[in-house]
Scaffold this active site. Sequence first.
Site, PDB file in Angstrom:
ATOM      1  N   ASP A  71     -23.615 -37.201 -12.286  1.00  0.00           N
ATOM      2  CA  ASP A  71     -23.724 -37.554 -10.974  1.00  0.00           C
ATOM      3  C   ASP A  71     -25.115 -36.955 -10.368  1.00  0.00           C
ATOM      4  O   ASP A  71     -25.549 -37.819  -9.435  1.00  0.00           O
ATOM      5  CB  ASP A  71     -22.503 -37.036 -10.232  1.00  0.00           C
ATOM      6  CG  ASP A  71     -21.171 -37.832 -10.604  1.00  0.00           C
ATOM      7  OD1 ASP A  71     -21.242 -38.940 -10.827  1.00  0.00           O
ATOM      8  OD2 ASP A  71     -20.099 -37.258 -10.296  1.00  0.00           O
ATOM      9  N   ASN A  73     -25.590 -37.799  -0.968  1.00  0.00           N
ATOM     10  CA  ASN A  73     -24.102 -37.006  -0.686  1.00  0.00           C
ATOM     11  C   ASN A  73     -24.255 -36.643   0.622  1.00  0.00           C
ATOM     12  O   ASN A  73     -23.150 -36.806   1.803  1.00  0.00           O
ATOM     13  CB  ASN A  73     -23.985 -36.153  -1.702  1.00  0.00           C
ATOM     14  CG  ASN A  73     -23.078 -36.745  -3.056  1.00  0.00           C
ATOM     15  OD1 ASN A  73     -22.646 -37.922  -2.816  1.00  0.00           O
ATOM     16  ND2 ASN A  73     -22.928 -35.874  -3.976  1.00  0.00           N
ATOM     17  N   GLU A  74     -24.910 -35.577   0.952  1.00  0.00           N
ATOM     18  CA  GLU A  74     -25.130 -34.644   1.979  1.00  0.00           C
ATOM     19  C   GLU A  74     -26.178 -33.824   2.496  1.00  0.00           C
ATOM     20  O   GLU A  74     -26.927 -33.559   1.547  1.00  0.00           O
ATOM     21  CB  GLU A  74     -23.920 -33.479   2.150  1.00  0.00           C
ATOM     22  CG  GLU A  74     -23.923 -32.575   1.050  1.00  0.00           C
ATOM     23  CD  GLU A  74     -23.518 -32.921  -0.267  1.00  0.00           C
ATOM     24  OE1 GLU A  74     -24.567 -32.394  -1.207  1.00  0.00           O
ATOM     25  OE2 GLU A  74     -22.630 -33.211  -0.565  1.00  0.00           O
ATOM     26  N   SER A 119     -18.250 -31.619   0.311  1.00  0.00           N
ATOM     27  CA  SER A 119     -17.359 -31.616   1.476  1.00  0.00           C
ATOM     28  C   SER A 119     -15.713 -31.624   1.339  1.00  0.00           C
ATOM     29  O   SER A 119     -14.951 -31.157   1.923  1.00  0.00           O
ATOM     30  CB  SER A 119     -17.675 -33.007   2.422  1.00  0.00           C
ATOM     31  OG  SER A 119     -16.625 -33.241   3.571  1.00  0.00           O
ATOM     32  N   GLN A 160     -29.633 -30.421  -4.440  1.00  0.00           N
ATOM     33  CA  GLN A 160     -30.824 -30.482  -5.371  1.00  0.00           C
ATOM     34  C   GLN A 160     -32.167 -30.057  -4.845  1.00  0.00           C
ATOM     35  O   GLN A 160     -33.054 -29.619  -5.429  1.00  0.00           O
ATOM     36  CB  GLN A 160     -30.947 -31.783  -6.194  1.00  0.00           C
ATOM     37  CG  GLN A 160     -29.707 -32.203  -6.881  1.00  0.00           C
ATOM     38  CD  GLN A 160     -29.913 -33.729  -7.303  1.00  0.00           C
ATOM     39  OE1 GLN A 160     -30.629 -34.310  -7.010  1.00  0.00           O
ATOM     40  NE2 GLN A 160     -29.011 -33.849  -8.322  1.00  0.00           N
TER      41      GLN A 160
END
Length: 285
Positions: free
Chosen positions: A68, A143-144, A187, A243
Amino acid sequence: MKVIGLLVNHTKPMAKDVARRLIGIIEKNGAIARVDETTAAVIGRIDLLLPQADFADQVDLLFVLGGDGTILGFARKFAKTGLPLLGINIGHLGFLSEAEPQDLEESVKRVLEGNYCLENRLMLEAQVERDGQVIYEDLIALNEIGISKDRFGTMVTCRLFVDDMYVDQYTGDGLLISTPTGSTAYSLSCGGPIVSPHIDVMLITPICPHTLHSRPLVIAADQEVRVEVSGTHEEMVLLVDGQDFRTLENHDIIRVRQAPYKTKLIKWRDREFFDVLRRKLHCAP
């Protein structure tokens, strides 16, 4: 004739063998494979070399070999190009992947026959302001966007505004602004809801809030989030998909909005989101 670009995470033990097998299957089925300098050298196929900078103009779609995290990284890099990505899981969870190494033959045939659908996944765009100046911009996440303390035992305070309207103040480990894709990642572990990737919303999830009333929020994707941060120890960071890390200081302002483009993920028509959810996260037998 289809041209498929391969993006490979060579830190994965299976990467070299799977890349070689995949290229053989692509060529056997009458398509063309292209790989970057590192992959060409590792597998001994210099004849397939194409710099990643040229993928946008010369390939039709991308196969991503990794987990992922690998897909997140390449999604941020290639989303602007509009190239569809097929994730092939050689990592651990593989929640974003659609294929496994044992399914390479079938996966290639499906793609070449057009037997798939495209999911357009919302992405976020963030910038950081300090003393009236933009110090970080064009921070893109699938993602976030996370705001977090950078040391155990400290806390960060986040004042939250949505479309310039004050919402609340959260003191704890930080705050997450997530996409539906990210709703099953960080989350989720913080108590946020699982959101179908087929709707465009943003999630705001406190990280270990030091209150009894703080709850996650779901807002429209076209709204803008503003967060003003402060911390007694001034050790705070901004995280992009876990990341990319940027140092924050007291009174920095983080603005988050939907990005002007989306990640295109190749998905099989007979594989539903909630089936994957149950299988990958062991929600049910």
